[in-house]
Design a protein around this motif. Structure first.
Motif, PDB file in Angstrom:
ATOM      1  N   SER A 198       0.821  -1.212   0.000  1.00 23.25           N
ATOM      2  CA  SER A 198       0.000   0.000   0.000  1.00 23.25           C
ATOM      3  C   SER A 198       0.854   1.260   0.000  1.00 23.25           C
ATOM      4  CB  SER A 198      -0.936   0.005   1.216  1.00 23.25           C
ATOM      5  OG  SER A 198      -0.181  -0.061   2.423  1.00 23.25           O
ATOM      6  N   LYS A 199       2.073   1.165   0.551  1.00 18.90           N
ATOM      7  CA  LYS A 199       2.985   2.303   0.573  1.00 18.90           C
ATOM      8  C   LYS A 199       4.315   1.901  -0.061  1.00 18.90           C
ATOM      9  CE  LYS A 199       0.925   4.470   4.650  1.00 18.90           C
ATOM     10  NZ  LYS A 199       1.149   4.989   6.026  1.00 18.90           N
ATOM     11  N   GLN A 200       4.912   2.841  -0.763  1.00 18.29           N
ATOM     12  CA  GLN A 200       6.165   2.565  -1.458  1.00 18.29           C
ATOM     13  C   GLN A 200       7.282   2.238  -0.475  1.00 18.29           C
ATOM     14  OE1 GLN A 200       7.407   5.720  -4.075  1.00 18.29           O
ATOM     15  NE2 GLN A 200       9.481   4.928  -4.294  1.00 18.29           N
ATOM     16  N   GLN A 201       8.091   1.244  -0.830  1.00 16.50           N
ATOM     17  CA  GLN A 201       9.243   0.860  -0.029  1.00 16.50           C
ATOM     18  C   GLN A 201      10.522   1.325  -0.710  1.00 16.50           C
ATOM     19  OE1 GLN A 201       9.076  -3.382   0.537  1.00 16.50           O
ATOM     20  NE2 GLN A 201       7.162  -3.318   1.698  1.00 16.50           N
ATOM     21  N   VAL A 202      11.484   1.778   0.086  1.00 19.73           N
ATOM     22  CA  VAL A 202      12.786   2.176  -0.437  1.00 19.73           C
ATOM     23  C   VAL A 202      13.864   1.524   0.418  1.00 19.73           C
ATOM     24  CG1 VAL A 202      11.935   4.362  -1.352  1.00 19.73           C
ATOM     25  CG2 VAL A 202      12.886   4.287   0.950  1.00 19.73           C
ATOM     26  N   VAL A 203      14.996   1.219  -0.212  1.00 18.57           N
ATOM     27  CA  VAL A 203      16.125   0.605   0.488  1.00 18.57           C
ATOM     28  C   VAL A 203      17.321   1.544   0.393  1.00 18.57           C
ATOM     29  CG1 VAL A 203      17.731  -1.337   0.554  1.00 18.57           C
ATOM     30  CG2 VAL A 203      15.309  -1.737   0.059  1.00 18.57           C
ATOM     31  N   LEU A 204      17.879   1.910   1.548  1.00 15.64           N
ATOM     32  CA  LEU A 204      19.013   2.819   1.629  1.00 15.64           C
ATOM     33  C   LEU A 204      20.137   2.150   2.405  1.00 15.64           C
ATOM     34  CD1 LEU A 204      16.989   6.031   2.556  1.00 15.64           C
ATOM     35  CD2 LEU A 204      17.850   5.411   0.287  1.00 15.64           C
ATOM     36  N   GLU A 205      21.368   2.625   2.191  1.00 15.49           N
ATOM     37  CA  GLU A 205      22.530   2.050   2.875  1.00 15.49           C
ATOM     38  C   GLU A 205      22.969   2.952   4.019  1.00 15.49           C
ATOM     39  OE1 GLU A 205      27.158   0.637   2.018  1.00 15.49           O
ATOM     40  OE2 GLU A 205      25.806   1.099   0.351  1.00 15.49           O
ATOM     41  N   LEU A 206      23.217   2.349   5.171  1.00 17.18           N
ATOM     42  CA  LEU A 206      23.667   3.087   6.350  1.00 17.18           C
ATOM     43  C   LEU A 206      25.177   3.274   6.295  1.00 17.18           C
ATOM     44  CD1 LEU A 206      23.051   4.301   9.163  1.00 17.18           C
ATOM     45  CD2 LEU A 206      23.416   2.000  10.105  1.00 17.18           C
ATOM     46  N   GLN A 207      25.630   4.529   6.417  1.00 14.72           N
ATOM     47  CA  GLN A 207      27.051   4.841   6.428  1.00 14.72           C
ATOM     48  C   GLN A 207      27.562   4.948   7.867  1.00 14.72           C
ATOM     49  OE1 GLN A 207      28.701   4.863   3.493  1.00 14.72           O
ATOM     50  NE2 GLN A 207      26.712   4.417   2.539  1.00 14.72           N
ATOM     51  N   GLY A 208      28.883   5.028   8.014  1.00 14.80           N
ATOM     52  CA  GLY A 208      29.485   5.067   9.342  1.00 14.80           C
ATOM     53  C   GLY A 208      29.089   6.275  10.163  1.00 14.80           C
ATOM     54  N   GLY A 210      26.159   7.620  10.068  1.00 15.89           N
ATOM     55  CA  GLY A 210      24.713   7.608  10.242  1.00 15.89           C
ATOM     56  C   GLY A 210      23.926   8.045   9.029  1.00 15.89           C
ATOM     57  N   LYS A 211      24.614   8.506   7.978  1.00 18.67           N
ATOM     58  CA  LYS A 211      23.899   8.944   6.784  1.00 18.67           C
ATOM     59  C   LYS A 211      23.278   7.755   6.056  1.00 18.67           C
ATOM     60  CE  LYS A 211      26.704  13.070   5.942  1.00 18.67           C
ATOM     61  NZ  LYS A 211      27.669  13.732   5.028  1.00 18.67           N
ATOM     62  N   LEU A 212      22.157   8.014   5.416  1.00 22.78           N
ATOM     63  CA  LEU A 212      21.442   7.014   4.628  1.00 22.78           C
ATOM     64  C   LEU A 212      21.569   7.395   3.163  1.00 22.78           C
ATOM     65  CD1 LEU A 212      18.306   6.921   6.917  1.00 22.78           C
ATOM     66  CD2 LEU A 212      19.968   5.066   6.681  1.00 22.78           C
ATOM     67  N   THR A 213      22.156   6.498   2.360  1.00 23.90           N
ATOM     68  CA  THR A 213      22.504   6.864   0.996  1.00 23.90           C
ATOM     69  C   THR A 213      21.929   5.898  -0.027  1.00 23.90           C
ATOM     70  OG1 THR A 213      24.569   5.594   1.041  1.00 23.90           O
ATOM     71  CG2 THR A 213      24.664   7.880   1.803  1.00 23.90           C
TER      72      THR A 213
END
Length: 347
Positions: A198-208, A210-213
């Motif tokens: 029902s809601k879009q899913q996204v996959v991001l990578e966690l950096q050292g 704390g950033k999500l890229t």
């Protein structure tokens, strides 16, 4: 060479671009050398190890050659008819095509592949059939042909290649993918059960830090996780994390991402090797709310085009423009915490 998703119609589409109907299946590299042929998926795992009629692809007298006489093909393996559909050629008999533009690579692909016998039916020394894919100039007739003409494989959208671009590894905006429900079974991503969430899913990578890229090069930062939350949940740098786009959606200002309403879910399947690209996230969001339609593409190739700029060969190594970092919200077992913000896309 991985395509970005078409979130806007490129300039000079009818003059500088090819279009083809993309086969559904597993994207892979096929390498023939030293009397054997191997296909590998994007994550490096072996798909098939087999003999083929490609140069140096089988241990036969007719197919022998020097150690330098190898081939590398960019393919999609179509499970239904057990065929490798060749969408690009990287190397042929040791001759590198990296520095050749797409127009030459497609010409070379069609002529050399047919000469090799790789398009013949399977046999003892040729386990899988290879086939080229019809490539059209992206004018009105070509675009409609790629979109509507029947092909021997299941379509999964359209691929667009800039005619003058050289082959480069990684994601590039000079190769684009577009799809709708008329030319693809899966316009909107499905979940592990094969259902559209029902809601879009996204996959991001966690950096050292704390950033999500995203998986872009350089990566695009969507936000930062709070260090307390990272420690509490035991997350590690390099982890891929799945988020939902909540009711607040994505907000754009002057065409740039301003903020996103994201809710943390969990880690995706371990088989997942890469985060989503920025263009994929935006294309999927547009597909749910305001899709780019085939009529938009047809209108663009039918409109007047600036003839002043002469086309030239270009390297497929483009640095994406910066985007502001959105505000994210996270949720873990019903517990919500705010995410920190920064003012720059990447440090």
């Amino acid at each position: 060479m991985l395509p970005e998703w078409m979130i806007d119609v490129p300039d000079r589409l009818s003059q500088d671009w090819f279009v083809l109907a993309r086969p559904a299946g597993k994207r892979c590299f096929v390498v023939s050398m030293n009397g054997t042929t191997v296909s590998r998926l994007r994550n490096g795992s072996v798909l098939h190890h087999f003999p083929s009629a490609l140069p140096c692809g089988a241990r036969t007298r007719e197919n022998s050659g020097s150690a330098q006489s190898y081939c590398i093909l960019d393919c999609i393996f179509h499970e239904m008819d057990q065929t490798y559909y060749v969408i690009d050629m990287v190397c042929w008999r040791g001759y590198s095509l990296y520095d050749c533009n797409a127009e030459f690579r497609f010409f070379w692909l069609n002529s050399k592949l047919a000469e090799s016998g790789a398009c013949e039916p399977p046999s003892h020394y040729h386990r899988y059939r290879f086939s080229s894919v019809p490539v059209y100039n992206c004018d009105q007739n070509g675009l409609l042909s790629a979109y509507t003409v029947q092909v021997p494989y299941v379509k999964d959208g359209l691929l667009f290649y800039n005619k003058h671009a050289h082959y480069q590894a990684g994601n590039t905006p000079l190769t684009l993918v577009w799809k709708d429900d008329k030319c693809s079974q899966y316009v909107i991503d499905t979940d592990s059960k094969g259902e559209i969430p029902s809601k879009q899913q996204v996959v991001l990578e966690l950096q050292g830090d704390g950033k999500l890229t995203t998986s872009d090069d350089p990566p695009i930062v969507f936000g930062c996780l709070d260090q307390d939350f990272i420690q509490k949940t035991g997350l590690q740098p390099g982890n891929l994390l799945r988020f939902l786009i909540n009711d607040g959606g994505l907000t754009f200002v002057n065409g740039k991402l301003e903020k996103a309403d994201l809710v943390y879910q969990d880690k995706p399947n371990r088989a997942r090797a890469f985060a989503d690209s920025y263009s994929k996230v935006v294309f999927q969001y547009m597909a749910r709310h305001a899709p780019l339609r085939i009529n938009d593409l047809l209108a663009s190739v039918d409109s007047p085009i600036n003839q002043e700029d002469e086309p030239c060969d270009v390297e497929m190594n483009v640095v994406p423009t910066s985007h502001n970092i959105p505000i994210l919200n996270q949720e873990q077992h019903g517990h919500q915490e705010s995410l920190s913000m920064t003012d720059k896309l990447w440090g």
